[in-house]
Design a protein around this motif. Structure first.
Motif, PDB file in Angstrom:
ATOM      1  N   GLY A 549       0.780  -1.234   0.000  1.00  0.00           N
ATOM      2  CA  GLY A 549       0.000   0.000   0.000  1.00  0.00           C
ATOM      3  C   GLY A 549       0.809   1.280   0.000  1.00  0.00           C
ATOM      4  O   GLY A 549       0.230   2.358   0.124  1.00  0.00           O
ATOM      5  N   ALA A 550       2.139   1.196  -0.106  1.00  0.00           N
ATOM      6  CA  ALA A 550       2.958   2.418  -0.052  1.00  0.00           C
ATOM      7  C   ALA A 550       3.915   2.461  -1.233  1.00  0.00           C
ATOM      8  O   ALA A 550       4.466   1.432  -1.639  1.00  0.00           O
ATOM      9  CB  ALA A 550       3.746   2.465   1.256  1.00  0.00           C
ATOM     10  N   CYS A 551       4.095   3.655  -1.784  1.00  0.00           N
ATOM     11  CA  CYS A 551       5.032   3.861  -2.893  1.00  0.00           C
ATOM     12  C   CYS A 551       6.430   3.401  -2.465  1.00  0.00           C
ATOM     13  O   CYS A 551       6.924   3.776  -1.403  1.00  0.00           O
ATOM     14  CB  CYS A 551       5.055   5.346  -3.260  1.00  0.00           C
ATOM     15  N   ARG A 552       7.064   2.588  -3.293  1.00  0.00           N
ATOM     16  CA  ARG A 552       8.362   2.005  -2.917  1.00  0.00           C
ATOM     17  C   ARG A 552       9.458   3.069  -2.838  1.00  0.00           C
ATOM     18  O   ARG A 552      10.319   3.019  -1.964  1.00  0.00           O
ATOM     19  CB  ARG A 552       8.747   0.899  -3.892  1.00  0.00           C
ATOM     20  N   SER A 553       9.426   4.027  -3.718  1.00  0.00           N
ATOM     21  CA  SER A 553      10.417   5.094  -3.678  1.00  0.00           C
ATOM     22  C   SER A 553      10.295   5.887  -2.380  1.00  0.00           C
ATOM     23  O   SER A 553      11.295   6.188  -1.725  1.00  0.00           O
ATOM     24  CB  SER A 553      10.251   6.031  -4.884  1.00  0.00           C
ATOM     25  N   ARG A 554       9.066   6.185  -1.980  1.00  0.00           N
ATOM     26  CA  ARG A 554       8.849   6.931  -0.735  1.00  0.00           C
ATOM     27  C   ARG A 554       9.299   6.130   0.479  1.00  0.00           C
ATOM     28  O   ARG A 554       9.835   6.682   1.443  1.00  0.00           O
ATOM     29  CB  ARG A 554       7.379   7.322  -0.591  1.00  0.00           C
ATOM     30  N   MET A 555       9.090   4.800   0.445  1.00  0.00           N
ATOM     31  CA  MET A 555       9.535   3.952   1.553  1.00  0.00           C
ATOM     32  C   MET A 555      11.055   4.029   1.705  1.00  0.00           C
ATOM     33  O   MET A 555      11.580   4.156   2.817  1.00  0.00           O
ATOM     34  CB  MET A 555       9.118   2.493   1.309  1.00  0.00           C
ATOM     35  N   LEU A 556      11.773   3.967   0.587  1.00  0.00           N
ATOM     36  CA  LEU A 556      13.236   4.035   0.630  1.00  0.00           C
ATOM     37  C   LEU A 556      13.705   5.404   1.130  1.00  0.00           C
ATOM     38  O   LEU A 556      14.591   5.502   1.980  1.00  0.00           O
ATOM     39  CB  LEU A 556      13.822   3.759  -0.762  1.00  0.00           C
ATOM     40  N   LEU A 557      13.094   6.462   0.595  1.00  0.00           N
ATOM     41  CA  LEU A 557      13.494   7.814   0.998  1.00  0.00           C
ATOM     42  C   LEU A 557      13.221   8.053   2.482  1.00  0.00           C
ATOM     43  O   LEU A 557      14.033   8.655   3.185  1.00  0.00           O
ATOM     44  CB  LEU A 557      12.754   8.855   0.149  1.00  0.00           C
TER      45      LEU A 557
END
Length: 644
Positions: A549-557
């Motif tokens: 449910g969460a954008c992968r790029s945002r999770m990494l950042l």
């Protein structure tokens, strides 16, 4: 020359050095700001993701100043590579690391004092030796660079106790500013680096970790090889495939070659010459895919990698981010794809017990090590011993993985230093002066031919140890490798040269004397604390691949402390949620599998697929849009098909 440097505007000087030695007209992103900061004598921390051009940030300001720059790095292969590259540009550089003889180290340090060298690369373990500290006092040091600086932080994923010695070196060089560099660091690690290195004031330069051209995708599949092949067949361009062990690199490579895709494999166990050849073939585009362990990538500057695959999960998001970041450095569209199956989670969890065997086992390995070296009680301090892991395991009936982990924990606990396997190429130093060499008589035609070939092929052999290749010399002289070896050994006995044959081995270095087992203590900081942090990193990796449910790029950042309020719009999560919120990832995976099964029998229209699947038309349309955008299917002339 030095006077001219002082009179010129610093920015102009830095740019002229960049142009002179690297051929570039301008710096990238944060490079100039970091260079200006360290050039002004300020302690500086630079956070630059993989491919950001870290080496320029210390090489340029060091060349603009008098004296030598000390570069501390744990990556011996990268150290050797950078020294070689600097020498090719006409810049004098040296390296000191485990496995060098005392005479080699002494020669290198003397050259740093008297030889007008600009760079000394050194592994952190060598900082604590008396010979280094004694010679350091006589060096004119312009600055100290700490590469992979996250290693100084116990919060970091790769903490190394030897890095804590850097602050002691700093006390010997009160006027030399420190430039700390790392590609990945969480907010806690950023603070810790500055504290441990005794920064005079906080001073951090961050390059954004966001990669707008890089799409992060997690494909859930039980048929990884089939999915891998399908993606490679529909997406052209160069790729890297990361796997966990050496055996698998060969296995995946053979699979791809059998399917008509050019591929090669790479791991730390290969000969240097083989690794160099394979790397060149891949970089030149002769081979499309490189299948590798995490040994591949350091110092690799191939801008047009279109896909980085992970067939096995790394054990931290730091490691994943570095490896994934090797895709798309040219700024064009690229993909970082994890192929994930449910069993990967179990495999990752098992690494916790492999990486942290029980303390009783660690103590047993320590005891067996003393038997292996026949080390008496109270002996061993500062002894350096070659270590053959296979032989040790065979002799004491151990398995390699837990032994490797036990030795690393004993390193953390301060009893020894266990170095990774190092491939040290053959080295040679002429111990006679050139004029004395020419006065020698009756050496024989083969010996003379060999000496002439070495003098023609390698420079500086009278002042410093030079790396040589017996195979290359054999081609030039017509002698066999064995003949060359025999002649050089004979010349060493006559004290004409000092020849150190190639050796490939890890080392055990005793940092203290052998002690009684009941006195051996493994502190909480070396075991329980590190294990808890390792479990947290494993959990973060698992959360990354299992969260839908969460954008992968945002999770990494977010993991690296960077606030980002927008979704990337191109990861698998964003694509599956783009059209509507009612298509879940689970539904998408089920539909993908059923659609691909249908298309194996040939192209079909959307209506035919809808009739056969008997599913909601809106959900099916969303699924087809996602599969088309990610290249899994192709829509052409109203027909849906699997790309060839």
């Amino acid at each position: 020359m030095e006077n001219n440097k002082k009179e010129r505007n610093p920015i102009e000087l830095y740019r002229s050095i960049l142009k002179q030695y690297w051929g570039y007209d301008s710096f990238r992103d944060l490079q100039e700001a970091i260079i200006t900061s360290i050039g002004e004598g300020r302690d500086t921390l630079g956070l630059m993701p993989t491919g950001g051009g870290k080496s320029i940030t210390f090489q340029v300001p060091a060349l603009a100043q008098e004296g030598i720059c000390i570069v501390i790095t744990p990556l011996i292969a990268l150290m050797k590579d950078q020294v070689q590259n600097l020498r090719k540009r006409g810049i004098k550089a040296l390296a000191i690391y485990s496995g060098m003889s005392r005479q080699e180290i002494l020669t290198a340090l003397e050259n740093c004092i008297f030889g007008n060298y600009k760079f000394l690369y050194i592994s952190p373990e060598r900082l604590d030796t008396e010979i280094f500290r004694t010679k350091l006092r006589s060096m004119k040091v312009s600055m100290v660079t700490v590469d992979e600086s996250h290693c100084i932080s116990q919060w970091g994923y790769d903490f190394r106790p030897a890095y804590l010695k850097i602050s002691e070196i700093r006390d010997l060089l009160p006027n030399a500013p420190i430039l700390a560099l790392t590609a990945t660091a969480t907010p806690e690690v950023v603070e810790d680096i500055q504290e441990k290195l005794k920064f005079r004031e906080k001073n951090v330069f961050r390059m954004s970790f966001e990669r707008k051209n890089l799409a992060y995708l997690v494909h859930k599949t039980d048929n990884k090889y089939g999915e891998l092949l399908r993606i490679l067949q529909r997406t052209p361009g160069s790729s890297i495939i990361y796997v966990r062990n050496r055996r698998k690199t060969k296995e995946v490579t053979e699979f791809l070659i059998n399917e008509g895709i050019t591929a090669d494999f790479y791991h730390a166990g290969l000969d240097n010459a083989v690794k160099d050849l394979r790397q060149k073939r891949w970089q030149n585009g002769e081979v499309r895919v490189m299948v590798s362990t995490n040994a591949f990538g350091m110092g690799i500057d191939k801008p047009d990698v279109r896909i980085v695959f992970h067939l096995d999960l790394p054990d931290s998001l730091e490691a994943y981010f570095q490896e994934a970041g090797r895709a798309g450095r040219d700024g064009d569209k690229a993909y970082a794809i994890i192929l994930y199956s449910q069993s990967d989670r179990t495999t990752l969890q098992k690494r916790i017990s492999d990486t942290f065997p029980v303390k009783e086992y660690i103590i047993q390995v320590y005891e067996h090590l003393q038997y292996y070296y026949q080390m008496a009680m109270g002996d061993g301090f500062q002894c350096i011993r070659e270590f053959n892991l296979e032989e040790f395991c065979r002799k004491f009936k151990h398995f390699p993985v837990p032994v490797d982990s036990a030795l690393r924990i004993l390193t953390q606990a301060g009893y020894l230093e266990y170095t990774d396997e190092q491939d040290n190429a053959s080295r040679i130093l002429f111990t006679l002066r050139r004029d004395e060499l020419y006065k020698l008589r009756e050496m024989g035609s083969e010996t003379e031919a060999l000496i002439h070939a070495i003098l023609r092929s390698y420079t500086g052999v009278f002042t410093d140890y030079a790396y040589i290749s017996e195979d290359s010399i054999a081609v030039r002289t017509g002698l066999t490798r064995q003949q060359i070896y025999n002649i050089l050994v004979a010349l060493t006995k006559r004290r004409i040269v000092d020849y150190i044959p190639r050796k490939k081995t890890p080392y055990i270095i005793y940092t203290r004397e052998r002690i009684e087992l009941h006195a051996l203590q493994i502190p909480t900081s070396a075991y329980e604390d590190r294990k808890a942090r390792y479990e947290m990193r494993i959990k973060a990796m698992v959360d990354y691949v299992t969260t839908d449910g969460a954008c992968r790029s945002r999770m990494l950042l977010h993991y690296f402390g960077e606030k980002n309020e927008h979704n990337c719009g191109q990861c698998d999560v964003c694509l599956s949620n783009r059209s509507a919120n009612n298509l879940t990832t689970k539904m998408l995976e089920e539909l993908k599998s059923r659609i691909l099964t249908l298309l194996e029998h040939g192209p079909k229209t959307p209506i035919e697929i809808a009739n056969e699947l008997e599913t909601n038309h809106e959900i099916l349309a969303q699924a087809l849009q996602y599969l088309s955008e990610t290249g899994i299917i192709k829509i052409e002339s109203g027909m849906i098909q699997i790309p060839k």
